[in-house]
Design a protein around this motif. Structure first.
Motif, short mmCIF file in Angstrom:
data_model
loop_
_atom_site.label_atom_id
_atom_site.label_comp_id
_atom_site.label_asym_id
_atom_site.label_seq_id
_atom_site.Cartn_x
_atom_site.Cartn_y
_atom_site.Cartn_z
N LEU A 84 0.82 -1.21 0.00
CA LEU A 84 0.00 0.00 0.00
C LEU A 84 0.86 1.26 0.00
CD1 LEU A 84 -2.77 -1.27 2.41
CD2 LEU A 84 -3.18 -0.40 0.09
N ASN A 85 1.95 1.26 0.72
CA ASN A 85 2.82 2.43 0.71
C ASN A 85 3.55 2.57 -0.62
OD1 ASN A 85 2.42 3.71 3.30
ND2 ASN A 85 3.40 1.94 4.23
N LEU A 181 -8.16 8.36 8.34
CA LEU A 181 -8.64 7.14 8.98
C LEU A 181 -9.50 7.48 10.19
CD1 LEU A 181 -8.60 4.10 8.81
CD2 LEU A 181 -6.53 4.09 10.22
N ALA A 182 -9.12 8.51 10.95
CA ALA A 182 -9.93 8.93 12.09
C ALA A 182 -11.32 9.36 11.64
CB ALA A 182 -9.22 10.06 12.83
N LYS A 183 -11.39 10.05 10.51
CA LYS A 183 -12.68 10.47 9.96
C LYS A 183 -13.54 9.26 9.62
CE LYS A 183 -14.44 12.54 5.67
NZ LYS A 183 -15.60 13.23 6.24
N LEU A 184 -12.95 8.25 8.99
CA LEU A 184 -13.71 7.06 8.61
C LEU A 184 -14.17 6.28 9.84
CD1 LEU A 184 -11.61 5.81 5.57
CD2 LEU A 184 -13.66 7.24 5.56
N LEU A 222 -5.58 7.56 0.64
CA LEU A 222 -6.43 6.41 0.91
C LEU A 222 -5.60 5.15 1.11
CD1 LEU A 222 -9.25 7.12 -1.69
CD2 LEU A 222 -9.52 7.16 0.80
N TYR A 223 -4.58 4.96 0.28
CA TYR A 223 -3.72 3.78 0.41
C TYR A 223 -2.97 3.80 1.74
CZ TYR A 223 -4.54 3.31 -4.63
OH TYR A 223 -5.11 3.19 -5.87
N ARG A 224 -2.44 4.96 2.11
CA ARG A 224 -1.68 5.06 3.37
C ARG A 224 -2.60 4.86 4.57
NH1 ARG A 224 1.33 9.36 0.33
NH2 ARG A 224 3.38 8.42 -0.10
N ALA A 225 -3.84 5.35 4.47
CA ALA A 225 -4.80 5.12 5.55
C ALA A 225 -5.15 3.64 5.65
CB ALA A 225 -6.05 5.96 5.33
N ALA A 226 -5.35 2.99 4.50
CA ALA A 226 -5.69 1.56 4.50
C ALA A 226 -4.58 0.73 5.12
CB ALA A 226 -5.96 1.09 3.07
N ALA A 227 -3.33 1.15 4.91
CA ALA A 227 -2.20 0.41 5.47
C ALA A 227 -2.22 0.39 6.99
CB ALA A 227 -0.88 1.02 4.98
#
Length: 309
Positions: A84-85, A181-184, A222-227
């Protein structure tokens, strides 16, 4: 962060889209017997979340509506953050190339499971086109096969979608992955139902990737948050709804694995796949519940206009 040249607009609760899309899969109470129903992909702004009677469309894989089973491969947790990174870094190096136009056009194919008594059975792959307002809330357009829904009624092949959330609003997200990520998580907590907290965040990101035009910098965030989502893993050698092979970023929640599929070389988003990783009332491990493939994304000037293929 917003789409290039887009005006600043209030952020949309991304989990609202996720809730509608996954409502049938995650929030259905299971009585002893219930009518068979088929999961239908909801439009971008969450206009539809419906079920359709069994037998509406012939099966593409087997005449007896046999379930489609895939091998449940071992996921790689350690490789998820690395992949993801790496994808985020590649997105950072990309420049904007969306062009000018008032609507986002997305053409895809997908198939979803019919659920009911006994094992889930995958319905035929069908093609779907959607037009989404780019900058301002307004009408959109959906084209997909004709469905006759017992409770809701007829869903025509061509349907105008009213008061659609614009693409610019959907992709107006924090550029910092922790803030994103905190928002999600916050939106998932506000809803308070359905998938787990981590599963809800994962699915919300997947909704944005699937049916919107995402600027490279937003994709990177988005990718960094998913990681950072616990339980995210990599699954190799997967295929989308049209048979293209790729690498998947996956998350398992309630015996169901959801995957985002990417080209392993270019990191282009190909589609999604969802299937059981353990036996449930819907079938044995490997039973496919949904599969999609995005075939084209473009910017067009008019509602209903198709770009060159």
């Amino acid at each position: 962060m917003s789409e290039p040249t887009a005006p600043r607009v209030p952020a949309m609760p991304a989990v609202r889209r996720q809730a509608l899309r996954h409502h049938l899969m995650n929030e259905i109470d299971r009585p002893a017997r219930r009518p068979r129903r088929m999961l239908i992909l909801a439009p971008a702004a969450g206009v539809l979340a419906v079920v359709v009677a069994a037998g509406a469309i012939a099966q593409p894989w087997a005449p007896d509506s046999s379930p489609l089973i895939v091998t449940v491969e071992q996921g790689d947790h350690s490789g998820a953050m690395l992949l993801l990174n790496r994808m985020a870094a590649a997105a950072d190096r990309s420049g904007p190339s969306s062009g000018e136009g008032k609507y986002i056009y997305i053409r895809s194919r997908g198939a979803f499971a019919e659920l009911g008594d006994g094992p889930a059975r995958l319905q035929p792959v069908y093609e779907r086109e959607i037009w989404i307002p780019r900058y301002e809330r307004g009408d959109g357009l959906l084209r997909q096969p004709f469905f006759d829904i017992p409770i809701i009624g007829v869903i025509p092949e061509r349907e105008t979608l009213t008061n659609v959330t614009p693409n610019a609003e959907l992709v107006n997200l924090p550029s910092d992955p922790d803030a994103l990520l905190a928002k999600l998580y916050r939106e998932r907590d506000e809803r308070g139902r359905g998938t787990s907290r981590d599963g809800g965040a994962f699915d919300a990101i997947g909704d944005i990737l699937r049916e919107s035009l995402v600027p490279p910098q937003t994709s990177a965030a988005l990718y960094r948050a998913a990681a950072k989502i616990p339980g995210v893993e990599v699954v190799r050698g997967v295929t989308d709804a049209v048979g293209r092979r790729g690498i998947a970023v996956a998350h398992t929640d309630r015996s169901r694995r959801n995957e985002w599929i990417f080209d392993e070389q270019t990191y282009e988003y190909l589609g999604e796949r969802s299937y059981l990783v353990a036996a449930t009332a819907d079938g044995p491990a490997g039973t496919v519940l949904g599969t999609t493939a995005v075939l084209q994304r473009a910017v067009v000037s008019k509602l209903g206009q198709r770009p060159e293929r």
